[in-house]
Motif scaffolding. Structure first.
Motif, PDB file in Angstrom:
ATOM      1  N   GLY A  67      93.477  22.975  22.488  1.00 22.48           N
ATOM      2  CA  GLY A  67      93.633  21.834  21.616  1.00 22.48           C
ATOM      3  C   GLY A  67      92.298  21.286  21.184  1.00 22.48           C
ATOM      4  O   GLY A  67      91.305  22.013  21.122  1.00 22.48           O
ATOM      5  N   SER A  68      92.249  19.998  20.915  1.00 25.07           N
ATOM      6  CA  SER A  68      91.029  19.322  20.500  1.00 25.07           C
ATOM      7  C   SER A  68      90.030  19.303  21.650  1.00 25.07           C
ATOM      8  O   SER A  68      90.371  18.907  22.769  1.00 25.07           O
ATOM      9  CB  SER A  68      91.359  17.887  20.068  1.00 25.07           C
ATOM     10  N   TYR A  69      88.802  19.723  21.391  1.00 22.35           N
ATOM     11  CA  TYR A  69      87.791  19.742  22.446  1.00 22.35           C
ATOM     12  C   TYR A  69      87.608  18.353  23.050  1.00 22.35           C
ATOM     13  O   TYR A  69      87.601  18.185  24.276  1.00 22.35           O
ATOM     14  CB  TYR A  69      86.450  20.245  21.892  1.00 22.35           C
ATOM     15  N   ALA A 118      93.317  25.741  14.384  1.00 20.32           N
ATOM     16  CA  ALA A 118      91.999  26.024  14.966  1.00 20.32           C
ATOM     17  C   ALA A 118      90.945  26.232  13.880  1.00 20.32           C
ATOM     18  O   ALA A 118      89.843  26.700  14.163  1.00 20.32           O
ATOM     19  CB  ALA A 118      92.078  27.264  15.870  1.00 20.32           C
ATOM     20  N   ARG A 119      91.327  25.917  12.622  1.00 19.31           N
ATOM     21  CA  ARG A 119      90.447  26.023  11.463  1.00 19.31           C
ATOM     22  C   ARG A 119      90.175  27.485  11.099  1.00 19.31           C
ATOM     23  O   ARG A 119      90.445  28.395  11.855  1.00 19.31           O
ATOM     24  CB  ARG A 119      89.132  25.260  11.688  1.00 19.31           C
ATOM     25  N   TYR A 124      95.638  28.092  17.559  1.00 16.86           N
ATOM     26  CA  TYR A 124      95.915  28.297  18.972  1.00 16.86           C
ATOM     27  C   TYR A 124      97.423  28.443  19.055  1.00 16.86           C
ATOM     28  O   TYR A 124      98.170  27.602  18.534  1.00 16.86           O
ATOM     29  CB  TYR A 124      95.465  27.104  19.805  1.00 16.86           C
ATOM     30  N   THR A 125      97.864  29.487  19.699  1.00 17.31           N
ATOM     31  CA  THR A 125      99.304  29.733  19.710  1.00 17.31           C
ATOM     32  C   THR A 125      99.719  30.521  20.941  1.00 17.31           C
ATOM     33  O   THR A 125      98.894  31.112  21.656  1.00 17.31           O
ATOM     34  CB  THR A 125      99.735  30.487  18.440  1.00 17.31           C
ATOM     35  N   GLU A 140     101.107  35.326  25.769  1.00 14.59           N
ATOM     36  CA  GLU A 140     100.201  34.361  26.387  1.00 14.59           C
ATOM     37  C   GLU A 140      99.450  33.550  25.332  1.00 14.59           C
ATOM     38  O   GLU A 140      99.164  34.039  24.233  1.00 14.59           O
ATOM     39  CB  GLU A 140      99.197  35.085  27.285  1.00 14.59           C
ATOM     40  N   ASP A 141      99.107  32.317  25.709  1.00 15.03           N
ATOM     41  CA  ASP A 141      98.334  31.445  24.817  1.00 15.03           C
ATOM     42  C   ASP A 141      97.033  32.131  24.403  1.00 15.03           C
ATOM     43  O   ASP A 141      96.349  32.742  25.239  1.00 15.03           O
ATOM     44  CB  ASP A 141      97.986  30.134  25.530  1.00 15.03           C
ATOM     45  N   GLN A 142      96.675  32.002  23.117  1.00 10.51           N
ATOM     46  CA  GLN A 142      95.462  32.634  22.626  1.00 10.51           C
ATOM     47  C   GLN A 142      95.031  32.039  21.288  1.00 10.51           C
ATOM     48  O   GLN A 142      95.793  31.339  20.625  1.00 10.51           O
ATOM     49  CB  GLN A 142      95.650  34.133  22.484  1.00 10.51           C
ATOM     50  N   TYR A 143      93.799  32.329  20.946  1.00 10.34           N
ATOM     51  CA  TYR A 143      93.249  32.009  19.630  1.00 10.34           C
ATOM     52  C   TYR A 143      93.553  33.204  18.740  1.00 10.34           C
ATOM     53  O   TYR A 143      93.277  34.344  19.112  1.00 10.34           O
ATOM     54  CB  TYR A 143      91.739  31.785  19.748  1.00 10.34           C
TER      55      TYR A 143
END
Length: 221
Positions: A67-69, A118-119, A124-125, A140-143
């Motif tokens: 998410g947001s840094y 994520a621009r 991120y999904t 799994e979660d990833q960019y």
């Protein structure tokens, strides 16, 4: 057990106080304010409303990313500090899984695809699906680039829906049905597993920030 649950992983902020499986109080706001300013007052307010003293808390549950840094750092640092000071257990939960859990079991085999912008046409999904009433991880979660995500979902040959609350810039690129949903901190209670080590617990960014990438590039050069 008394739980304080918090999700500051994106622009919305969601807090809940639960006693075992019962939600005593839950507040979610989508106002674009600085989490660093509003989080601690919100925690104090929700504990007071629930009639729970902070010393009565048994566990802190925090969305750990992606998410947001800035949002993640604030949420995780606050959770760690409270858990350490109050000597409670600390649990971390995937922000994407928590977002997927806000949707009910709508259809057998339906893929739930939470997305966060994520621009640069990437997100991120992760991919989730209900089986026997339980939310399970399919991917799994990833960019991931949106193009690659669309391709993956089409090739899966399964029905799917995108879930999230930050579609403004990426909506035209997502090839499928979109469902707007805000985080609900109480949903994280069903997603906790083993307690985290308070000292080593850190946000799961999945991707370096631009500042970190620039620093690494400067070191290499």
């Amino acid at each position: 057990m008394n739980y304080l649950l918090l999700d500051t992983s994106n622009k919305p902020m969601s807090l809940a106080v639960m006693q075992d499986d019962n939600v005593l109080v839950e507040h979610t706001t989508n106002l674009k304010r600085n989490h660093s300013i509003q989080l601690m007052p919100a925690i104090q307010s929700i504990l007071q409303e629930a009639g729970i003293d902070k010393r009565e808390l048994d566990a802190i549950v925090a969305a750990k990313g992606p998410g947001s840094y800035t949002g993640l750092r604030i949420g995780v640092t606050t959770a760690k500090t409270l858990a350490y000071a109050l000597q409670t257990k600390l649990y971390g939960v995937s922000s994407l899984e928590a977002l997927a859990a806000t949707l009910p079991d709508l259809q057998a085999g339906l893929l739930i695809v939470p997305v966060m912008d994520a621009r640069r046409e990437a997100v991120y999904t992760g991919v989730y699906c209900y089986r026997n009433g339980q939310l399970e991880t399919v991917l799994e979660d990833q960019y991931m680039t949106i193009e690659d995500l669309n391709t993956y979902l089409i090739e899966s040959q399964k029905d799917f829906i995108f879930a999230g609350n930050d579609f403004e810039k990426i909506k035209p690129l997502l090839d499928g049905k979109l469902v707007e949903t805000l985080p609900q901190a109480s949903k994280m209670i069903d997603l906790i597993h083993e307690p985290e080590n308070i000292h080593t617990f850190h946000p799961d960014y999945l991707k370096l920030s631009e500042a970190e990438r620039n620093w690494l590039n400067n070191q290499k050069s």
